[in-house]
Design an enzyme around this catalytic site. Structure first.
Site, PDB file in Angstrom:
ATOM      1  N   ASP A  11       0.873  -1.165   0.000  1.00 41.65           N
ATOM      2  CA  ASP A  11       0.000   0.000   0.000  1.00 41.65           C
ATOM      3  C   ASP A  11       0.920   1.227   0.000  1.00 41.65           C
ATOM      4  OD1 ASP A  11      -2.286   1.720   0.487  1.00 41.65           O
ATOM      5  OD2 ASP A  11      -1.654   1.762   2.574  1.00 41.65           O
ATOM      6  N   ASP A  13      -0.062   5.020   1.120  1.00 38.80           N
ATOM      7  CA  ASP A  13      -0.234   5.953   2.238  1.00 38.80           C
ATOM      8  C   ASP A  13      -0.193   5.224   3.580  1.00 38.80           C
ATOM      9  OD1 ASP A  13      -2.338   8.555   0.850  1.00 38.80           O
ATOM     10  OD2 ASP A  13      -0.864   7.283  -0.125  1.00 38.80           O
TER      11      ASP A  13
END
Length: 211
Positions: A11, A13
């Site tokens: 991922d 953020d």
């Protein structure tokens, strides 16, 4: 094409980077606090991700595209990220990122960190400002899982040799689909559901788990 030995999908953020990019962009419109609260709810899995993203992006209406340079300057890579990516490459693996964030930022950040493949959402703009809409299909939990499986197939990597790393509820499907799913810097629901939890906010801690 030579097959990769393994694939690690991050991922973006709060995983690859310390920030939530949508909050940094919202700061440019003076709406950072409201968007931060909505982002936190989405990451905890309390609201539908796609609907939440559309409502948060609407708060970005009117932000100048020129402000992206200022946003990029505020990005903080997660400790250990380049050490981990270097180790992935040294062992014959690929590093990829699939994000509910935005290509407008990730297209600079990902290659700078040594990432090989990446996919994110796009922000619609007209006359140099954001329109408050997402351009194209939203990268949600299902899309993250699809990109993990697609990249693995394209690069000759069995799913058993894939690793997914994420922090939010929209990462759970790809964590479940991967050979090894790692909750990193994760929300309580993700820590509870993930096969393995990385405690310190230091991505180099993942190196011993590489195949």
């Amino acid at each position: 094409m030579t097959a990769a030995r393994f694939l690690v999908v991050f991922d973006a953020d709060s995983t690859l980077i310390r920030n939530e990019v949508i909050e940094l962009i919202a700061d440019e419109a003076g709406r950072g606090a409201e968007v931060a609260a909505a982002t936190e709810a989405a990451m905890r899995g309390e609201v539908d991700f796609a609907a939440s993203l559309r409502s948060r992006v609407k708060e970005l209406t009117g932000v100048p595209v020129a402000s992206f340079d200022r946003v990029k300057s505020r990005i903080e890579p997660t400790p250990g990220v380049t050490t981990l990516i270097d180790a992935i490459h040294a062992k014959g693996g690929l590093a990829a990122v699939v994000s509910g964030g935005f290509h407008e930022i990730l297209d600079d950040i990902a290659p700078a960190l040594g990432v090989d493949l990446w996919r994110a959402n796009r922000l619609a703009a007209a006359q140099g400002v954001l329109t408050g809409e997402v351009d194209g299909p939203i990268v949600d939990a299902a899309a993250k899982r699809e990109w993990l499986t697609c990249w693995a197939a394209e690069n000759g990597v069995p799913m058993s040799r894939t690793i997914a790393i994420g922090d939010g509820a929209n990462d759970l499907l790809m964590l479940e689909a991967a050979g090894l799913g790692l909750a990193f810097n994760a929300k309580p629901a993700v820590r509870a559901a993930a096969p393995l939890v990385i405690g310190p906010v230091d991505l180099s801690q993942v190196i011993p788990l590489l195949p």
